[in-house]
Structures are given as C-alpha cells and as structure tokens.
Design a protein around this motif. Structure first.
Motif, PDB file in Angstrom:
ATOM      1  N   ALA A 115       5.152  19.686 -12.180  1.00  0.00           N
ATOM      2  CA  ALA A 115       5.714  20.366 -13.354  1.00  0.00           C
ATOM      3  C   ALA A 115       4.717  21.405 -13.863  1.00  0.00           C
ATOM      4  O   ALA A 115       3.615  21.066 -14.301  1.00  0.00           O
ATOM      5  CB  ALA A 115       6.027  19.353 -14.452  1.00  0.00           C
ATOM      6  N   THR A 135      13.474  25.156 -10.066  1.00  0.00           N
ATOM      7  CA  THR A 135      13.808  24.753 -11.432  1.00  0.00           C
ATOM      8  C   THR A 135      14.815  23.611 -11.357  1.00  0.00           C
ATOM      9  O   THR A 135      15.721  23.615 -10.524  1.00  0.00           O
ATOM     10  CB  THR A 135      14.407  25.912 -12.258  1.00  0.00           C
ATOM     11  OG1 THR A 135      15.720  26.226 -11.771  1.00  0.00           O
ATOM     12  CG2 THR A 135      13.534  27.163 -12.163  1.00  0.00           C
ATOM     13  N   HIS A 171      12.640  21.139 -15.925  1.00  0.00           N
ATOM     14  CA  HIS A 171      11.319  21.385 -15.357  1.00  0.00           C
ATOM     15  C   HIS A 171      11.301  22.608 -14.452  1.00  0.00           C
ATOM     16  O   HIS A 171      12.302  22.943 -13.820  1.00  0.00           O
ATOM     17  CB  HIS A 171      10.854  20.175 -14.533  1.00  0.00           C
ATOM     18  CG  HIS A 171      10.802  18.899 -15.305  1.00  0.00           C
ATOM     19  ND1 HIS A 171       9.786  18.611 -16.191  1.00  0.00           N
ATOM     20  CD2 HIS A 171      11.652  17.842 -15.325  1.00  0.00           C
ATOM     21  CE1 HIS A 171       9.999  17.430 -16.732  1.00  0.00           C
ATOM     22  NE2 HIS A 171      11.125  16.933 -16.224  1.00  0.00           N
ATOM     23  N   LEU A 191       9.053  23.406 -11.224  1.00  0.00           N
ATOM     24  CA  LEU A 191       8.132  22.728 -10.314  1.00  0.00           C
ATOM     25  C   LEU A 191       7.410  23.734  -9.432  1.00  0.00           C
ATOM     26  O   LEU A 191       8.044  24.583  -8.798  1.00  0.00           O
ATOM     27  CB  LEU A 191       8.883  21.719  -9.434  1.00  0.00           C
ATOM     28  CG  LEU A 191       9.665  20.626 -10.166  1.00  0.00           C
ATOM     29  CD1 LEU A 191      10.355  19.706  -9.157  1.00  0.00           C
ATOM     30  CD2 LEU A 191       8.755  19.818 -11.083  1.00  0.00           C
TER      31      LEU A 191
END
Length: 269
Positions: free
Chosen positions: A64, A4, A57, A59
């Motif tokens: 994403a 994150t 985001h 990931l």
C-alpha cells in the motif's frame, strides 16, 4: 507495479472517484484520457501519493503506497505536476540537483554518483547548453525538459506526468513527447501521463485508460480504446476513426457534438 483496489477519492466529502480498479502495465507508456473534470488528474495524483484516498488502496509492488515512507516512494516514482514553477533565478542544474534528494543521507553533499546522474539527466533531455541558465528564462518546451530532467535524476523506474504538453505550441509538444518516447525506449521506464490530445495519446502510449466521471469506460491498446462509441461516451462527440498513414495507429477526427452533449449545451445556454 501499480494497481488500484476499490479506490474512492473525495474532495471535502464529495466523492470524485468511486470503486476504481485499474492496473498500470510495467515498462510501458500509459495515457489517462477524458474530458475536463473527469477525474484523470485526481487519479494520477492519488496513484503518485500526492492525494490520500477516502478508501481503498494504491499498491506499489504489492504494498500500500500510502503506508510507505516518503523517501522510499520517492526512490520508486517521480511525478511532474501540471505547470510546475521554479524559484526565480534557479538554474537548470540547481533544479535537477533536487532530484537527488531521495538518495542523500541527512544533509550530506553531493557524491560523485549524484553529480554523474545530474549530468546524465541534463544531457539526456538535451539541456546541456542551458545547464547554467535560469529556468524562468527558458522557453516552454525547454522548461518542461528541465523539469523532466529533475524527475530523471531521481532514477525512479516509474514516471508520472500531469498534462506535460499543456500550454505548449505544437513543436514543443512533439519535443516533449518524443523525449518521453525516447526515454522509455532507452530506459524501459514505466510512464503514466494525463494527456489532453487523444491523437497524441494514441501515437505515444501503449496502453490507454478512458475515464468519465471518475469511472473507467475502457482500458486497453489505442486500437481498443479509440472506437467511435467509446469516444462519444467519454467526450460527448461524434467522430470518425481513421488509420494514421505513417504509423497505422488510430486517429480521431471529430465532426459533431453527440445528441446528449447538444442537449446539455442547449440547457446551459
């Protein structure tokens, strides 16, 4: 696999989690721990793409996750929410079959591979003798195993679970946690779970993330996280930390509320 970046999560414009930066280690069991209302379930749901962040985001393998297609994500991760319920009369096999949805094209029927995976998931979770029994007629531990079987049938490298042992008695809690440990050892899956019991987290997880008010207080091994001052900050309790004589892992023995927690309780009273 999962990272994150500067994650903000909000409910109705109220920010619950702010600027969260965490990394979930691959091929390990990670436990999110914290007091009720700390935001751990919210973080789990956002990482699993059930909630959309206000900013920042999540990931997945560098991409994403909220920009990926649902079916693409469903091939990478499965999530078992808290207290899931199946429609009345649905059998274990029917439930587990839903796990193959991400792998099907259109409304095609089950392939030979689908059927083999379903059978494997039911057997791996010890549910073979209950395969044709309605889910709503099972015990709590059996129901959880049925739902885990459905998640396994997705054949994802990542498995998320939100308090998988909630409302289960001690025997069923151990039953579910032992199953997850076994699945990790055999399948090398990355497992991320919200855990209510600190000692369960210490025993079964390789990595712990202690959360308070949407902020990470400490992340690391059970030895690194299970420290009296960290437990006091996160949970508002004073405790002794001892070594489990069987495993050598840390055990938390709470004995009193912290001074700040006492003042908070007294103020509410």
């Amino acid at each position: 696999m999962i990272v994150t970046e500067n994650l903000d999560i909000a409910y109705d414009q109220m920010v619950i989690v702010k600027q969260l930066n965490i990394e979930i280690p691959s091929h390990k069991i990670t436990a999110l721990v914290g007091a009720n209302g700390s935001g751990k379930s919210t973080i789990l749901k956002t990482m699993a793409r059930l909630l959309k962040p206000k900013s920042g985001h999540v990931l997945l393998d560098g991409k994403a996750i909220h920009q990926l297609r649902t079916k693409e994500v469903a091939k990478q991760l499965a999530i078992l929410p808290q207290n899931p319920t199946a429609p009345e009369g649905m059998t274990v096999t029917d439930l587990v079959t839903y796990g193959r949805f991400p792998h099907q094209r259109g409304f095609g029927s089950l392939t030979k591979q689908d059927k083999e995976v379903i059978e494997w998931a039911i057997e791996a979770t010890g549910m073979k003798e209950f395969a044709h029994r309605p889910v709503d007629q099972l015990s709590g531990g059996q129901r959880q195993r049925a739902w885990i079987a459905m998640a396994l049938a997705q054949e994802t490298p990542i498995l998320f679970l939100d308090e998988p042992t909630t409302f289960l008695d001690m025997a069923h809690q151990l039953e579910v946690l032992n199953l997850l440990e076994e699945l990790h050892e055999k399948e090398r899956r990355t497992i991320v779970m919200v855990v209510h019991d600190l000692n369960h987290a210490s025993r079964y997880a390789h990595h712990m993330i202690a959360i308070k008010k949407g902020t990470v207080v400490k992340a690391g091994t059970p030895m690194e996280v299970m420290q009296p001052h960290i437990i006091e900050e996160v949970f508002g309790i004073q405790c002794d930390i001892i070594r489990d004589p069987r495993t050598g892992l840390p055990l938390c023995l709470p004995y009193a509320l912290s001074r700040s927690k006492k003042e908070q309780v007294h103020h509410i009273g």
